[in-house]
Every structure is written in structure tokens, then in C-alpha cells.
Write a protein that holds these residues in place. Structure first.
Motif, PDB file in Angstrom:
ATOM      1  N   LEU A  61       0.850  -1.183   0.000  1.00 34.47           N
ATOM      2  CA  LEU A  61       0.000   0.000   0.000  1.00 34.47           C
ATOM      3  C   LEU A  61       0.891   1.239   0.000  1.00 34.47           C
ATOM      4  O   LEU A  61       1.693   1.446   0.905  1.00 34.47           O
ATOM      5  N   VAL A  62       0.787   2.042  -1.070  1.00 38.64           N
ATOM      6  CA  VAL A  62       1.570   3.275  -1.197  1.00 38.64           C
ATOM      7  C   VAL A  62       0.610   4.395  -1.548  1.00 38.64           C
ATOM      8  O   VAL A  62      -0.048   4.354  -2.594  1.00 38.64           O
ATOM      9  N   ARG A  63       0.518   5.385  -0.651  1.00 46.55           N
ATOM     10  CA  ARG A  63      -0.408   6.527  -0.824  1.00 46.55           C
ATOM     11  C   ARG A  63      -1.834   6.079  -1.131  1.00 46.55           C
ATOM     12  O   ARG A  63      -2.504   6.605  -2.020  1.00 46.55           O
ATOM     13  N   GLY A  64      -2.269   5.055  -0.401  1.00 44.78           N
ATOM     14  CA  GLY A  64      -3.635   4.566  -0.551  1.00 44.78           C
ATOM     15  C   GLY A  64      -3.863   3.660  -1.744  1.00 44.78           C
ATOM     16  O   GLY A  64      -4.957   3.143  -1.915  1.00 44.78           O
ATOM     17  N   GLN A  65      -2.863   3.452  -2.556  1.00 46.01           N
ATOM     18  CA  GLN A  65      -2.996   2.609  -3.752  1.00 46.01           C
ATOM     19  C   GLN A  65      -2.360   1.248  -3.507  1.00 46.01           C
ATOM     20  O   GLN A  65      -1.232   1.161  -3.035  1.00 46.01           O
ATOM     21  N   ARG A  66      -3.082   0.194  -3.832  1.00 43.07           N
ATOM     22  CA  ARG A  66      -2.521  -1.158  -3.751  1.00 43.07           C
ATOM     23  C   ARG A  66      -1.719  -1.410  -5.013  1.00 43.07           C
ATOM     24  O   ARG A  66      -2.211  -1.210  -6.120  1.00 43.07           O
ATOM     25  N   LEU A 123       7.327   4.849  -2.401  1.00 44.29           N
ATOM     26  CA  LEU A 123       7.749   3.490  -2.715  1.00 44.29           C
ATOM     27  C   LEU A 123       9.138   3.202  -2.133  1.00 44.29           C
ATOM     28  O   LEU A 123       9.424   2.084  -1.715  1.00 44.29           O
ATOM     29  N   GLU A 124       9.992   4.222  -2.064  1.00 44.07           N
ATOM     30  CA  GLU A 124      11.341   4.058  -1.511  1.00 44.07           C
ATOM     31  C   GLU A 124      11.322   3.690  -0.026  1.00 44.07           C
ATOM     32  O   GLU A 124      12.320   3.230   0.513  1.00 44.07           O
ATOM     33  N   ASP A 125      10.187   3.901   0.654  1.00 47.90           N
ATOM     34  CA  ASP A 125      10.065   3.551   2.076  1.00 47.90           C
ATOM     35  C   ASP A 125       9.802   2.067   2.294  1.00 47.90           C
ATOM     36  O   ASP A 125       9.847   1.591   3.438  1.00 47.90           O
ATOM     37  N   VAL A 168      17.973  -7.532   5.527  1.00 48.52           N
ATOM     38  CA  VAL A 168      17.116  -6.379   5.228  1.00 48.52           C
ATOM     39  C   VAL A 168      17.405  -5.928   3.801  1.00 48.52           C
ATOM     40  O   VAL A 168      18.534  -6.047   3.316  1.00 48.52           O
ATOM     41  N   GLN A 169      16.376  -5.425   3.153  1.00 50.22           N
ATOM     42  CA  GLN A 169      16.551  -4.863   1.810  1.00 50.22           C
ATOM     43  C   GLN A 169      15.565  -3.721   1.616  1.00 50.22           C
ATOM     44  O   GLN A 169      14.406  -3.813   2.012  1.00 50.22           O
ATOM     45  N   TRP A 170      16.049  -2.653   1.024  1.00 52.44           N
ATOM     46  CA  TRP A 170      15.221  -1.518   0.607  1.00 52.44           C
ATOM     47  C   TRP A 170      15.276  -1.538  -0.920  1.00 52.44           C
ATOM     48  O   TRP A 170      16.112  -0.865  -1.522  1.00 52.44           O
ATOM     49  N   PRO A 171      14.417  -2.319  -1.582  1.00 52.45           N
ATOM     50  CA  PRO A 171      14.574  -2.583  -3.018  1.00 52.45           C
ATOM     51  C   PRO A 171      14.426  -1.364  -3.918  1.00 52.45           C
ATOM     52  O   PRO A 171      14.967  -1.353  -5.025  1.00 52.45           O
ATOM     53  N   PHE A 172      13.717  -0.342  -3.472  1.00 52.37           N
ATOM     54  CA  PHE A 172      13.495   0.808  -4.340  1.00 52.37           C
ATOM     55  C   PHE A 172      14.346   2.018  -3.939  1.00 52.37           C
ATOM     56  O   PHE A 172      14.177   3.101  -4.472  1.00 52.37           O
ATOM     57  N   ALA A 173      15.252   1.810  -3.016  1.00 49.60           N
ATOM     58  CA  ALA A 173      16.187   2.859  -2.611  1.00 49.60           C
ATOM     59  C   ALA A 173      17.431   2.785  -3.492  1.00 49.60           C
ATOM     60  O   ALA A 173      17.594   1.864  -4.292  1.00 49.60           O
ATOM     61  N   GLY A 203      19.847  -0.882  -3.404  1.00 44.58           N
ATOM     62  CA  GLY A 203      18.751  -1.805  -3.164  1.00 44.58           C
ATOM     63  C   GLY A 203      19.126  -3.246  -2.899  1.00 44.58           C
ATOM     64  O   GLY A 203      18.255  -4.103  -2.853  1.00 44.58           O
ATOM     65  N   GLU A 204      20.403  -3.551  -2.687  1.00 45.39           N
ATOM     66  CA  GLU A 204      20.816  -4.929  -2.447  1.00 45.39           C
ATOM     67  C   GLU A 204      20.579  -5.328  -0.985  1.00 45.39           C
ATOM     68  O   GLU A 204      20.726  -4.511  -0.090  1.00 45.39           O
TER      69      GLU A 204
END
Length: 137
Positions: free
Chosen positions: A29-34, A55-57, A85-90, A93-94
Motif C-alpha cells: 500500500l503506497v499513498r492509498g494505492q494497492r 515506494l522508496e520507504d 534487510v533490503q530496501w529494493p526501491f532505494a 537496493g541490495e
């Protein structure tokens, strides 16, 4: 008329090849959008439980492993919490090994061979503790 005969088949000595599993798609869920995002099999995060601003969060995290240490008052404190841990959209992202040594929430990041080097240091430390205990008789 042709009659089919049962002919024994030879089994191949070559094992069957299993294709690599691709990440599962889960809802986030990002800004109310699935939205559907790829999620690694080791991730235990419920991505639809929190509405993210960006999305980066979004992050993936494995189950944490901890070392229970008994305190003076009999309580148990969990230390050396480690997880993938991974932040894939940061930007970076590895996945990496995240270690919280004292439960403070401040984590060290170990990427690639550094994670194995840290694990080797833990094994060496445990061996030194064993030597101390063996001196007790």
C-alpha cells in the motif's frame, strides 16, 4: 491395425532440472494505492499493513535471530539481533545483514563478504568464551 506394446523405458541418469523460483508478488500500500511488488521468499513483512508515503520507504526483512542473555534480576534481554534487510526501491537496493548489538535500534550494515567476516568474528568470540569457561575446572 497397429497394436501398441508396452516397452520398458530407460530412466535417465540426468536429474531433472528445477527452474529457480522467482520472487512472489504481494500487495503493498503506497499513498492509498494497492500495488503488486516482488517479495523475496525470506521476507516476513506484511507489506499491506502500512500505507507508505513513498515506494522508496518499502523494505523487506527476514526473521531476526537474537542471543538471549539472562540479566541480574532474572529477566532475559535479547542482544545481537541480526536479520537480512533490503530496501529494493532505494539507491542501494541490495540485501544486507543488519545487526543491532544492544537492542537500541541502531544497526550496523554488513554487505557481501563483510557479513561472513562478522559471523567468523562471532565464532572466534564464542571460542574465547569456551576457553574462559573451561578454566573454571
Amino acid at each position: 491395425m497397429t497394436v501398441a506394446h508396452d516397452v520398458p523405458t530407460q530412466q535417465s541418469s540426468v536429474p531433472a532440472v528445477t527452474p529457480p523460483s522467482s520472487p512472489r508478488l504481494v500487495a503493498a500500500l503506497v499513498r492509498g494505492q494497492r500495488i503488486a511488488i516482488p517479495c523475496p521468499s525470506w521476507c516476513v513483512v506484511n507489506h499491506s499493513a502500512q500505507d507508505l508515503a513513498f515506494l522508496e520507504d518499502l523494505s523487506h526483512a527476514s526473521v531476526a535471530v537474537t542471543l538471549p542473555v539472562r540479566q541480574f534480576d532474572g529477566s532475559v534481554e535479547e542482544v545481537l539481533a541480526a536479520q537480512v534487510v533490503q530496501w529494493p526501491f532505494a539507491r542501494e537496493g541490495e540485501p544486507y545483514l543488519s545487526v543491532d548489538a544492544d537492542g537500541s535500534g541502531e544497526c550496523n550494515e554488513y554487505r557481501g563478504p563483510a557479513g561472513l567476516a562478522f559471523a567468523d568474528q562471532l565464532v572466534a568470540h564464542a571460542e574465547r568464551i569456551r576457553r574462559l569457561v573451561s578454566a573454571l575446572g
